[in-house]
Design a protein around this motif. Structure first.
Motif, PDB file in Angstrom:
ATOM      1  N   GLU A   1      -2.332  -6.727  -4.010  1.00 38.05           N
ATOM      2  CA  GLU A   1      -2.066  -6.685  -5.387  1.00 38.05           C
ATOM      3  C   GLU A   1      -0.975  -7.643  -5.677  1.00 38.05           C
ATOM      4  OE1 GLU A   1      -2.770  -4.079  -3.462  1.00 38.05           O
ATOM      5  OE2 GLU A   1      -4.400  -3.109  -4.340  1.00 38.05           O
TER       6      GLU A   1
ATOM      7  N   ILE B   1      -3.563  -4.207 -11.610  1.00 35.22           N
ATOM      8  CA  ILE B   1      -2.394  -3.341 -11.074  1.00 35.22           C
ATOM      9  C   ILE B   1      -2.889  -2.016 -11.426  1.00 35.22           C
ATOM     10  CG2 ILE B   1       0.005  -2.636 -10.388  1.00 35.22           C
ATOM     11  CD1 ILE B   1       0.442  -5.919 -10.577  1.00 35.22           C
TER      12      ILE B   1
ATOM     13  N   LEU C   1       5.451  -3.473  -4.987  1.00 34.83           N
ATOM     14  CA  LEU C   1       4.051  -3.790  -4.456  1.00 34.83           C
ATOM     15  C   LEU C   1       4.312  -4.149  -3.137  1.00 34.83           C
ATOM     16  CD1 LEU C   1       2.069  -5.219  -7.406  1.00 34.83           C
ATOM     17  CD2 LEU C   1       1.953  -2.736  -6.781  1.00 34.83           C
TER      18      LEU C   1
ATOM     19  N   HIS D   1       1.282  -2.493  -0.745  1.00 32.01           N
ATOM     20  CA  HIS D   1       0.247  -3.099  -1.806  1.00 32.01           C
ATOM     21  C   HIS D   1       0.289  -4.595  -1.824  1.00 32.01           C
ATOM     22  CE1 HIS D   1      -0.655   0.993  -3.213  1.00 32.01           C
ATOM     23  NE2 HIS D   1       0.476   1.013  -3.033  1.00 32.01           N
ATOM     24  N   THR D   2       0.370  -5.194  -0.642  1.00 30.55           N
ATOM     25  CA  THR D   2       0.391  -6.748  -0.519  1.00 30.55           C
ATOM     26  C   THR D   2      -0.424  -7.466  -1.085  1.00 30.55           C
ATOM     27  OG1 THR D   2      -0.288  -6.702   1.752  1.00 30.55           O
ATOM     28  CG2 THR D   2       2.007  -6.510   1.388  1.00 30.55           C
TER      29      THR D   2
ATOM     30  N   THR E   1      -5.945  -0.494  -9.720  1.00 25.64           N
ATOM     31  CA  THR E   1      -6.189  -0.612  -8.277  1.00 25.64           C
ATOM     32  C   THR E   1      -5.038   0.188  -7.689  1.00 25.64           C
ATOM     33  OG1 THR E   1      -5.112  -2.751  -8.318  1.00 25.64           O
ATOM     34  CG2 THR E   1      -7.524  -2.392  -8.141  1.00 25.64           C
ATOM     35  N   VAL E   2      -3.807   0.351  -8.122  1.00 26.41           N
ATOM     36  CA  VAL E   2      -2.776   1.007  -7.344  1.00 26.41           C
ATOM     37  C   VAL E   2      -2.570   2.486  -8.174  1.00 26.41           C
ATOM     38  CG1 VAL E   2      -0.218   0.822  -6.706  1.00 26.41           C
ATOM     39  CG2 VAL E   2      -1.645  -1.247  -6.969  1.00 26.41           C
TER      40      VAL E   2
END
Length: 84
Positions: free
Chosen positions: A30, A59, A22, A27-28, A62-63
């Motif tokens: 998250e 996660i 991440l 995706h820092t 959202t990712v």
């Protein structure tokens, strides 16, 4: 790389490569949220595993560009964590 998630110990081992992925792939927020949630706890194992479950679920929600091996490992981890 594939991840074998069969036990709660495997869940804990998976958390670090997930965090690294991440962090390294944009995706820092998250990654930091996962770290803060898990690090903010928890003296008892049950509470820590609940934190991992919430972080992993967040996660997944959202990712949307996780590689398949991470998605499979997250699904396995959540299944194990929910079975308590």
């Amino acid at each position: 790389m594939s991840f074998i998630i069969r036990t709660k110990s495997d869940v804990l081992k998976f958390a670090l490569p997930l965090y690294d992925y991440l962090s390294q792939h944009g995706h820092t927020a998250e990654a930091n949220a996962m770290a803060n949630l898990v690090d903010s706890c928890y003296p008892q194992d049950t509470q820590a595993f609940d934190a991992y479950q919430r972080a992993f679920q967040q996660i997944l929600e959202t990712v949307h560009d996780l590689p398949s091996q991470y998605l499979l490992a997250l699904d396995d981890a959540l299944r194990i964590l929910q079975s308590k």
